[in-house]
Structure formats: structure tokens, C-alpha cells
Design a protein around this motif. Sequence first.
Motif, PDB file in Angstrom:
ATOM      1  N   HIS A 184     -14.365  -5.041  -7.849  1.00 25.32           N
ATOM      2  CA  HIS A 184     -14.320  -3.920  -6.909  1.00 25.32           C
ATOM      3  C   HIS A 184     -15.618  -3.132  -6.927  1.00 25.32           C
ATOM      4  N   GLN A 185     -16.161  -2.902  -8.117  1.00 27.69           N
ATOM      5  CA  GLN A 185     -17.409  -2.150  -8.221  1.00 27.69           C
ATOM      6  C   GLN A 185     -18.560  -2.906  -7.561  1.00 27.69           C
ATOM      7  N   ARG A 186     -18.556  -4.242  -7.692  1.00 29.46           N
ATOM      8  CA  ARG A 186     -19.644  -5.050  -7.153  1.00 29.46           C
ATOM      9  C   ARG A 186     -19.574  -5.141  -5.639  1.00 29.46           C
ATOM     10  N   MET A 187     -18.346  -5.278  -5.097  1.00 27.68           N
ATOM     11  CA  MET A 187     -18.201  -5.571  -3.675  1.00 27.68           C
ATOM     12  C   MET A 187     -17.884  -4.347  -2.824  1.00 27.68           C
ATOM     13  N   GLY A 188     -17.383  -3.277  -3.451  1.00 25.17           N
ATOM     14  CA  GLY A 188     -17.021  -2.089  -2.681  1.00 25.17           C
ATOM     15  C   GLY A 188     -15.903  -2.335  -1.688  1.00 25.17           C
ATOM     16  N   THR A 189     -14.993  -3.232  -2.053  1.00 22.79           N
ATOM     17  CA  THR A 189     -13.905  -3.605  -1.154  1.00 22.79           C
ATOM     18  C   THR A 189     -12.790  -2.562  -1.159  1.00 22.79           C
ATOM     19  N   GLY A 223     -13.505   1.471   0.966  1.00 21.33           N
ATOM     20  CA  GLY A 223     -13.980   1.079  -0.361  1.00 21.33           C
ATOM     21  C   GLY A 223     -13.149   1.632  -1.496  1.00 21.33           C
ATOM     22  N   GLY A 224     -12.037   2.307  -1.190  1.00 19.07           N
ATOM     23  CA  GLY A 224     -11.178   2.863  -2.230  1.00 19.07           C
ATOM     24  C   GLY A 224     -10.287   1.805  -2.863  1.00 19.07           C
ATOM     25  N   PHE A 225      -9.725   2.135  -4.018  1.00 16.14           N
ATOM     26  CA  PHE A 225      -8.804   1.246  -4.734  1.00 16.14           C
ATOM     27  C   PHE A 225      -7.493   2.012  -4.897  1.00 16.14           C
ATOM     28  N   LEU A 226      -6.524   1.693  -4.038  1.00 14.60           N
ATOM     29  CA  LEU A 226      -5.222   2.365  -4.044  1.00 14.60           C
ATOM     30  C   LEU A 226      -4.236   1.536  -4.847  1.00 14.60           C
ATOM     31  N   VAL A 227      -3.601   2.154  -5.833  1.00 15.78           N
ATOM     32  CA  VAL A 227      -2.555   1.484  -6.604  1.00 15.78           C
ATOM     33  C   VAL A 227      -1.209   2.119  -6.274  1.00 15.78           C
ATOM     34  N   LEU A 228      -0.258   1.277  -5.881  1.00 20.91           N
ATOM     35  CA  LEU A 228       1.118   1.697  -5.655  1.00 20.91           C
ATOM     36  C   LEU A 228       1.901   1.380  -6.927  1.00 20.91           C
ATOM     37  N   LEU A 278      -5.033  -7.025  -0.396  1.00 25.37           N
ATOM     38  CA  LEU A 278      -3.722  -6.619  -0.894  1.00 25.37           C
ATOM     39  C   LEU A 278      -3.375  -7.475  -2.111  1.00 25.37           C
ATOM     40  N   PHE A 279      -3.031  -6.825  -3.217  1.00 26.00           N
ATOM     41  CA  PHE A 279      -2.646  -7.522  -4.449  1.00 26.00           C
ATOM     42  C   PHE A 279      -1.206  -7.160  -4.788  1.00 26.00           C
ATOM     43  N   ASP A 280      -0.330  -8.149  -4.903  1.00 24.99           N
ATOM     44  CA  ASP A 280       1.080  -7.912  -5.221  1.00 24.99           C
ATOM     45  C   ASP A 280       1.368  -8.332  -6.661  1.00 24.99           C
ATOM     46  N   GLU A 281       1.296  -7.381  -7.597  1.00 19.54           N
ATOM     47  CA  GLU A 281       1.521  -7.621  -9.027  1.00 19.54           C
ATOM     48  C   GLU A 281       0.828  -8.896  -9.503  1.00 19.54           C
ATOM     49  N   PRO A 282      -0.484  -9.015  -9.320  1.00 18.23           N
ATOM     50  CA  PRO A 282      -1.159 -10.287  -9.582  1.00 18.23           C
ATOM     51  C   PRO A 282      -1.240 -10.671 -11.048  1.00 18.23           C
ATOM     52  N   ILE A 288      -9.028  -1.945  -1.513  1.00 17.31           N
ATOM     53  CA  ILE A 288      -7.968  -2.706  -2.167  1.00 17.31           C
ATOM     54  C   ILE A 288      -6.698  -1.868  -2.223  1.00 17.31           C
ATOM     55  N   VAL A 289      -5.560  -2.506  -1.935  1.00 20.78           N
ATOM     56  CA  VAL A 289      -4.242  -1.921  -2.197  1.00 20.78           C
ATOM     57  C   VAL A 289      -3.558  -2.849  -3.202  1.00 20.78           C
TER      58      VAL A 289
END
Length: 370
Positions: A180-185, A29-34, A156-160, A187-188
Motif C-alpha cells: 500500500h505504501q509503495r503503490m498508494g492504492t 489512496g486510503g486504507f479502509l478496514v471494516l 477489495l480484500f475479504d479476510e485474506p 483499499i477496502v
Amino acid sequence: MASLTIENLHKSYGSVEVLKGIDIEIEDGGFLVLVGPSGCGKSTLLNTIAGLEDITSGDIRIGDRSVAGLHPSKRDIAMVFQSYALYPNMSVAQNISFGMEIRGIDKASREKAIRDVADMLQIGQLLDRKPSQLSGGQRQRVAMGRALVRDPMVFLFDEPLSNLDAKLRVDMRTEIKRLHQRMGTTIVYVTHDQIEALTLATKIAVLKDGILQQFGTPAEIYNDPSNMFVADFMGSPSMNLIEATVAKNGSDHAIELESADGSSLSLPVNGLASLADYAGRKIVFGIRPEALTDPEGADRNETRVVEQSCLIEVVEPAGSDTFAVTRLGGKEAIARLRADAKIEPNQQARLAFNMAKAVFFDPESTNRIH
């Protein structure tokens, strides 16, 4: 959803090593940003997670399962590309449901999934349109909808948002955060925009030249940068990095730096014993613009605020703030002041240095002095 673990990951193209021993772990459920500059390896790292690129060595685990070497279709991930990659001859509804149709999901389930994501992303009125009839922000929502109906372990989101105008980027950033807050997904998310990184992430990985510079929460990355690259890259305006000399100050230490008029400013530093090793030597003093402000705007609860007179070279009103440029240690330094601060260019003004927010770096290694 699932956690994501990357262990000692290396990626080479022939003799060129692009990723150099990356270690990252993000919780379920974390949101990782590279984040990092162009060419730092962030998109390559995302592609190795997706399975679009093979790894040279190391491991990638989604949950408890190693996915290194698995075909992308076997990894249970969904990807949103920078270009959206929508089928131009299909309607929005067909674009969203195409992957489900290929997997043999029945029509009733497909239609329910389309309705659910259309409601979530507020694109119900667009379902019959073709991509050519949509704005950039609408296309982005459709691309996200196509990923969401997959209900994968990791998104996975690539510079969306890079193809959107400035205002729409802010709006879509809010939408992604809300989603993200609603779904708890899990995400990278890859971006070169450090403001995007700070606002969206639960954890940030800062990359440079294929090397992980720092991994931590947005607050850790912003307030406690591990080196000068992270300090300079994260934040807008970026951290002021000023050459200074360490001097004894009673039983403690102070830093001395040259001001715009050539005089020397002395700023006491309390409680950093490791500065004793740098007595009489040059270091780099780092302070964020918001920690260098007008005395009335300084933190009233902080006891380590030091006021000094500085020559103001430029004043830049910016609506909610006023930025003032002075010269410290031979470099321009930016102070963030209240919008109504009484300050004029080419005049001396009192500035408040919040030394509790100051950080220090070794000028040779560029690493933080702790």
C-alpha cells in the motif's frame, strides 16, 4: 485510484435489515478496514461495494461516479477473496494474466505486467507452478498479483489472511502494508482481527449488528472509543471496563472503586465537567492495560498519574511485558507492566493509573461521557 463514498446505505434481505444507514468516506489512496464480530455486516458491506450484492437504498460512489446498480465488471474494482479462488489447472503466470487475456490485452503487455507484479510480490520463481504446489502464503501472493495487474480504482480484500498460521499472518500483514505504501492504492479490507485493523488501516469502520459504531483513524478508535463496544472490541488485551462511583473532590471530581481486598480506591478526575451530572451515581471507568502499570514504567511526562496499592491475583510473564491481574470494581483488571517488574501473586503491589488516558461511559446507554 479514487476515493470511496458510502452514503446512508441500507441492505435488507426481505424483512431482515442487515446494514442500517452506513456512512463512510475514504480518501484517494486510503486504507479502509471494516472490522467487527461475525455477523456484523462487514462482508455484506464489502460485497455491496463490489456489486456482488444489490443495495436496498443509499449510494456508493467511486470517485465522482455512482456505482450503485452497476455490474461488478463496470465498477473498476479488483477483489482478493478469503479462499484465494485460483484456477487449479493453470500455472501461477496464467492465473495472474487470465483476466487480462479475457479483456483482450496483448501478449507483450500481459508478460510485462506479470513480471512487474512477480517482482513486487517476490513470486518470480513460482510462475510455472500450479496452485497445488504452493503454500498458503504463496497462494495469497498470487491472488494479490492477479488483482494488482488489473490496476483498478479500488482494491477489495475479504479476510485474506484468515487461512494462514499466526506467523505467516504477521509477515503477510507487513507485505500488504508495504504494498500500500509503495503503490498508494485505495483499499477496502475486511477482517475480524482488530490487531490487523489497527496495524493496516488509515481509517477504521467498526460495525456491530449492521450499525456503524465508530469511524476514524486507528488512534481515534483505540484512544477515544465512542462507546463500550468499541472500547472492549479494539485492543489486545481489551480495555478494562470497571464499575465506579462519581464523588466530589474539592472543586473537581473523583471516581471511587472497590479493590480486591474490599477497600475503596479513589482516583481524581480533572477537567471533565460533564461528570457533575453523575455525582453519586455509577459510571463505567475505562483504562487500557498499558495505562495501568508499575510506577517505574509509568509515563514520566504525565502529571495525572495516580499510584494505588492493589492486590495482585495472577502474574503472567509474556516476554517483552508482564501482565498482572487484579480485581477492581468486582471485575478482573489487567495491568501491563515492564518485563522485569518485581511483582508476585497474592501480594499487594503499587500500580500507577494514568488518568490522562482514562475514559468514562454511561452504564445505561454505554456511550462515552465527554
